[in-house]
Design a protein around this motif. Structure first.
Motif: not given
Length: 485
Positions: A231-241
């Motif tokens: 969760a501390q890494l940049p997310a690519e999918d908007a579902l993960d933010i």
């Protein structure tokens, strides 16, 4: 020819991107020159590359894990959804076309050429290429002309490891069902499987693991426990933010727009000890106790203006400003803050214009030329330097631009309202610069911590690699990659 291994999934969001990033770091720590590759990606969270194009954010993170600069060849086809039925197609970093979903299949034969060209170039410069699939090979209705999964694997003769997500449940059915629907020639490309996101003691799944081996005939490479630090890494999918746990201190609300783009702008703020970040999702009012509202980037500015108003967020934002609260618009969010957004050529949808929120005395006109590049900027209010990138269409002008948010190469960038409460900028990634982030927060009376965002991400990648070394048979995976002839 470089060794190569492709990580495909039983579905979307099973953890392929994070696994590839971890494998990239693990291979690098073993002394290999490794590079990432994803033939086709669909994401509005793009990164600007060292060679002046754009790729999916996940491939930029994977490049970081490899210790190499991100290049357009790492993601030769990027689809950026603009509506529910249409996307902008980016090929080798540049805009290629805008098509409706049903028209995209007619482009695929052309696009495979670019995919293979990019893969070949990367293969000439590396010991190992780690390839990420998209969606699932079990989507056999999309198999004709496929460039994202088995179509690519077979064309480039790259062995595949299949990943299933046990956190969703039904991982045995995911694996066995995928094998059942695949064409025999496609199924023959699969050298084994990984079970991902197990919560608890992985040994509890030993019986299920053996059942997958027995039912599929595939080799298991391991069961990976849930890695919370992802969760501390940049997310690519908007579902993960996601926002942060409740904290005392400075409170920021970010609006989750329907076409939200480049939302990794927020990641460094999430890690600050004295900052609480709230992601305001559709159907939820903007909290009345926030200190700052952020309007993020959007792939469809006019469409998201309508979406924003449908949620009643325009009323919430206006009330926030009346109370003396501040608002920051980034890229598409900046455009929304002005008086009007004009799109006479229909670049982002139907031609026309849409009234903005009227909080900045500027207006935007969409034009075909995309501004794309890495920049060095200086924050006007604090004088702090920042590294950032621009990736937008549209030109914004008006009286409030006389009070720029920042300067780039001596020119003013962005705008600020006369009352100093509302500001906008086209600069993405600014908060990753530690000095600027500290200065920005200090302007609100917030004491920034000692966080080095770059070191924090590097530390997570190292821990991720160690996590995979512990729970996967990395030696066997590298041997599978070497089996490519």
């Amino acid at each position: 020819m470089a060794r190569a291994l492709m990580v495909q999934g039983t579905g979307s969001n099973v953890g392929k991107s994070v696994l590839v990033a971890g494998l990239c770091r693990a291979a690098r720590l073993r002394g290999l020159h490794v590079v990432p590759f994803k033939p086709q990606n669909m994401s509005n969270n793009a990164a600007v590359t060292a060679d002046g194009g754009e790729i999916g954010r996940a491939q930029a993170l994977q490049a970081l894990a490899c210790g190499v600069l991100p290049l357009v060849d790492m993601n030769p086809v990027l689809l950026k959804p603009e509506t529910d039925t249409g996307s902008q197609v980016i090929v080798q970093g540049k805009r290629f076309a805008t098509v409706r979903a049903r028209e995209y299949s007619t482009l695929k034969p052309q696009l495979m050429h670019y995919v293979q060209q990019s893969f070949h170039r990367l293969s000439q410069k590396a010991d190992l290429v780690l390839v990420e699939g998209a969606g699932s090979p079990a989507e056999i209705n999309l198999r004709a002309g496929d460039i994202a999964n088995m179509g690519f694997a077979r064309a480039a003769n790259v062995p595949v490891v299949l990943v299933g997500d046990i956190d969703r449940g039904g991982v045995i059915a995911q694996m066995v069902g995928t094998r059942h629907v695949l064409d025999p020639a496609d199924e023959a490309m699969i050298g084994g499987f990984i079970v991902n996101k197990f919560r608890g003691d992985p040994a509890l799944f030993d019986d299920g693991y053996r059942m997958i081996e027995q039912q599929t005939g595939w080799r298991g490479f391991g069961t990976v426990p849930f890695f919370a630090d992802a969760a501390q890494l940049p997310a690519e999918d908007a579902l993960d933010i996601a926002g942060t746990p409740r904290k005392s201190g400075f409170k920021i609300a970010c609006l989750v727009l329907s076409r939200i783009a480049n939302f990794d702008d927020l990641d460094p703020l999430k890690l600050e000890d004295n900052v609480e970040l709230v992601m305001v999702r559709p159907g939820i009012a903007v909290p009345g106790d926030v200190d700052l509202i952020i309007l993020p980037g959007s792939k469809s500015t006019r469409g998201d203006l309508a979406f924003l108003r449908a949620q009643g967020w325009d009323v919430d934002i206006a009330a926030h400003v009346r109370r003396g609260g501040k608002v920051l618009g980034i890229c598409g969010g900046y455009q929304m803050l002005g008086r009007v957004v004009r799109d006479p050529l229909g670049i982002e949808g139907a031609a026309g214009e849409t009234p903005g929120l009227g909080l900045l005395d500027v207006e935007t006109i969409m034009k075909p030329q995309k501004r794309l590049g890495l920049v060095q900027a200086r924050h006007a209010a604090s004088g702090a330097n920042m590294q950032a990138y621009e990736i937008h269409i549209g030109q914004t002008q008006g009286p409030d631009c006389a009070r720029p948010f920042a300067s780039v190469d001596g020119r003013g960038e962005g705008a600020m309202s006369a009352n100093g409460l509302v500001f906008g900028s086209y600069l993405h990634g600014m908060f990753a610069s530690d000095a600027f982030r500290a200065a920005f927060l200090s302007g609100f009376g917030v004491q920034g911590g000692t966080l080095s965002y770059a070191l924090a991400v590097e530390s997570v990648l190292d821990r991720l690699a160690a996590h995979l070394e512990k729970h996967l048979n990395i030696d066997a995976l590298l041997a599978l990659a070497a089996s490519r002839s």
